[in-house]
Write a protein that holds these residues in place. Structure first.
Motif, PDB file in Angstrom:
ATOM      1  N   LEU A  18      -4.569  13.953  -5.318  1.00  0.00           N
ATOM      2  CA  LEU A  18      -3.295  12.746  -5.464  1.00  0.00           C
ATOM      3  C   LEU A  18      -2.834  12.232  -7.189  1.00  0.00           C
ATOM      4  N   HIS A  19      -3.147  12.646  -8.045  1.00  0.00           N
ATOM      5  CA  HIS A  19      -3.192  12.040  -9.790  1.00  0.00           C
ATOM      6  C   HIS A  19      -1.668  13.244  -9.445  1.00  0.00           C
TER       7      HIS A  19
ATOM      8  N   ASP B  23       1.743   2.465  -9.226  1.00  0.00           N
ATOM      9  CA  ASP B  23       1.245   2.774  -9.953  1.00  0.00           C
ATOM     10  C   ASP B  23      -0.484   1.659  -9.839  1.00  0.00           C
TER      11      ASP B  23
ATOM     12  N   ARG C 134       1.500  12.315  -8.495  1.00  0.00           N
ATOM     13  CA  ARG C 134       1.854  10.885  -8.802  1.00  0.00           C
ATOM     14  C   ARG C 134       2.628  11.435  -9.783  1.00  0.00           C
TER      15      ARG C 134
ATOM     16  N   GLN D  25      -1.860   1.822  -6.752  1.00  0.00           N
ATOM     17  CA  GLN D  25      -2.607   2.565  -5.907  1.00  0.00           C
ATOM     18  C   GLN D  25      -4.259   2.759  -6.351  1.00  0.00           C
ATOM     19  N   HIS D  26      -3.730   1.715  -7.784  1.00  0.00           N
ATOM     20  CA  HIS D  26      -5.350   1.579  -8.661  1.00  0.00           C
ATOM     21  C   HIS D  26      -5.982   0.428  -8.088  1.00  0.00           C
TER      22      HIS D  26
ATOM     23  N   GLU E 215       0.382  -1.029  -0.217  1.00  0.00           N
ATOM     24  CA  GLU E 215       0.228   0.024   0.039  1.00  0.00           C
ATOM     25  C   GLU E 215       0.418   0.974  -0.017  1.00  0.00           C
ATOM     26  N   HIS E 216       2.043   0.998   0.973  1.00  0.00           N
ATOM     27  CA  HIS E 216       2.358   2.149   0.484  1.00  0.00           C
ATOM     28  C   HIS E 216       4.376   2.288  -0.298  1.00  0.00           C
TER      29      HIS E 216
ATOM     30  N   ASN F  96      -5.883  -0.128  -4.895  1.00  0.00           N
ATOM     31  CA  ASN F  96      -6.713   1.207  -3.758  1.00  0.00           C
ATOM     32  C   ASN F  96      -7.923   1.382  -3.539  1.00  0.00           C
ATOM     33  N   TYR F  97      -7.426   2.262  -4.912  1.00  0.00           N
ATOM     34  CA  TYR F  97      -8.918   3.016  -5.417  1.00  0.00           C
ATOM     35  C   TYR F  97     -10.094   1.569  -5.573  1.00  0.00           C
TER      36      TYR F  97
ATOM     37  N   ILE G 183      -6.343   8.292  -1.307  1.00  0.00           N
ATOM     38  CA  ILE G 183      -6.936   8.014  -1.762  1.00  0.00           C
ATOM     39  C   ILE G 183      -9.122   8.111  -0.843  1.00  0.00           C
TER      40      ILE G 183
ATOM     41  N   GLU H 272       4.286   2.900  -3.402  1.00  0.00           N
ATOM     42  CA  GLU H 272       4.926   4.534  -4.223  1.00  0.00           C
ATOM     43  C   GLU H 272       5.074   5.023  -3.481  1.00  0.00           C
TER      44      GLU H 272
END
Length: 319
Positions: free
Chosen positions: A54-55, A211, A58, A214-215, A9-10, A217-218, A29, A12
């Motif tokens: 956020l986008h 990436d 990153r 992150q996806h 999770e972290h 998690n979304y 997120i 990135e």
């Protein structure tokens, strides 16, 4: 939360140096989306602003990362990983296009019956534009690198075939499938980043893996919001997880004894090619653990084995 899941999770945060923080704090997120809409009074404008922050924090450059790859010294095994990655990433745009269309369709369907669910759908569809952009980075990075390396050309016919749009499905099933697909991709790219020899190529695989985390998690956040709303049943999330983790399930990808024949679309995990003597990412136990963790975050239900997953799914179905 397991150390493994927490690390992914972290991850990135270690890849792209954070920009200067605004007074609003570090962008993140919205993990409790249903609560944000129903208890904290956030609007879709508020949620979209957080997505944008956020986008932007990153964002990275394909051109810059590729400039650090020493193409003259990329070995044959690493070249095979690059080629596979480029082909696989061609299938992501259809998924993002389908998600945007399906989310808006579902938003309109729920608008009168349950405005909160409609807002969740619209937040998901709005975010899909960032997912689409970020996945475009992955696709073009690996396919451009394949071209520079002189690897087997991806024909226009294959390109078009891999762009087939996925058929529609229940939205919770769709989001769970996407979250699990991102789990598999993140683990695979993470494994590749540890195996490749060139530092520039290692950085590219590591960035793409970040990436995908992150996806993941979304997708988990959107799926959780649907379950929290009470409008969607947890059994659908477990049905998709069982599809992946059953004996000979999707998590084994093209290594399965029998790969489904699909005329409607192309799943990237079906099309990876494994050549004798070349490394191919696997890490099945790691993928299992992360899928169990994703299910816990989406549904609140804990399972720790494939057997428990199947038993829970059967219980939820009512068998």
């Amino acid at each position: 939360m397991s150390v493994l899941a927490r690390g992914l999770e972290h991850e990135e945060a270690t890849v792209v140096p954070p920009k200067a923080l605004s007074p609003e704090g570090r962008p993140a997120i919205q993990a409790e989306l249903y609560e944000a809409l129903t208890q904290r009074g956030q609007s879709l404008v508020d949620i979209t602003w957080e997505q944008q922050r956020l986008h932007e924090s990153r964002r990275w450059s394909v051109v810059e990362l590729l400039s650090h790859v020493d193409v003259a010294h990329v070995g044959e095994a690493d070249r095979h990983l690059v080629w596979n990655a480029g082909r696989a990433e061609l299938t992501t745009k259809p998924g993002a296009d389908r998600l945007e269309r399906l989310a808006d369709q579902e938003c309109r369907r729920w608008q009168e019956k349950n405005p909160t669910v409609a807002a969740i759908m619209q937040a998901c569809g709005t975010w899909s534009r960032y997912w689409n952009e970020e996945e475009a980075h992955h696709e073009t990075a690996f396919n451009r690198l394949s071209s520079v390396l002189g690897l087997e050309v991806i024909s226009d016919a294959t390109f078009i075939e891999f762009r087939k749009v996925f058929p529609d499905d229940d939205m919770l099933r769709t989001l769970t499938l996407l979250s699990i697909s991102e789990v598999v991709a993140a683990v695979d790219y993470g494994q590749c980043s540890q195996m490749v020899q060139d530092p520039g190529l290692r950085a590219l695989f590591k960035q793409v893996a970040a990436d995908e985390v992150q996806h993941m998690n979304y997708f988990i956040a959107f799926a959780k919001a649907l379950v929290d709303s009470g409008a969607y049943n947890a059994k659908e999330a477990f049905a998709v997880a069982h599809l992946f983790l059953r004996d000979g399930g999707e998590v084994h990808g093209s290594k399965r004894e029998r790969v489904e024949s699909r005329d409607t679309h192309v799943n990237w995990w079906d099309r990876l090619e494994h050549r004798e003597g070349f490394y191919a990412p696997d890490a099945l136990r790691k993928k299992e653990q992360l899928i169990f963790h994703a299910l816990k975050r989406i549904t609140g239900i804990t399972v720790a084995s494939r057997e428990e997953l199947e038993d829970t799914w059967m219980d939820l179905v009512g068998c």
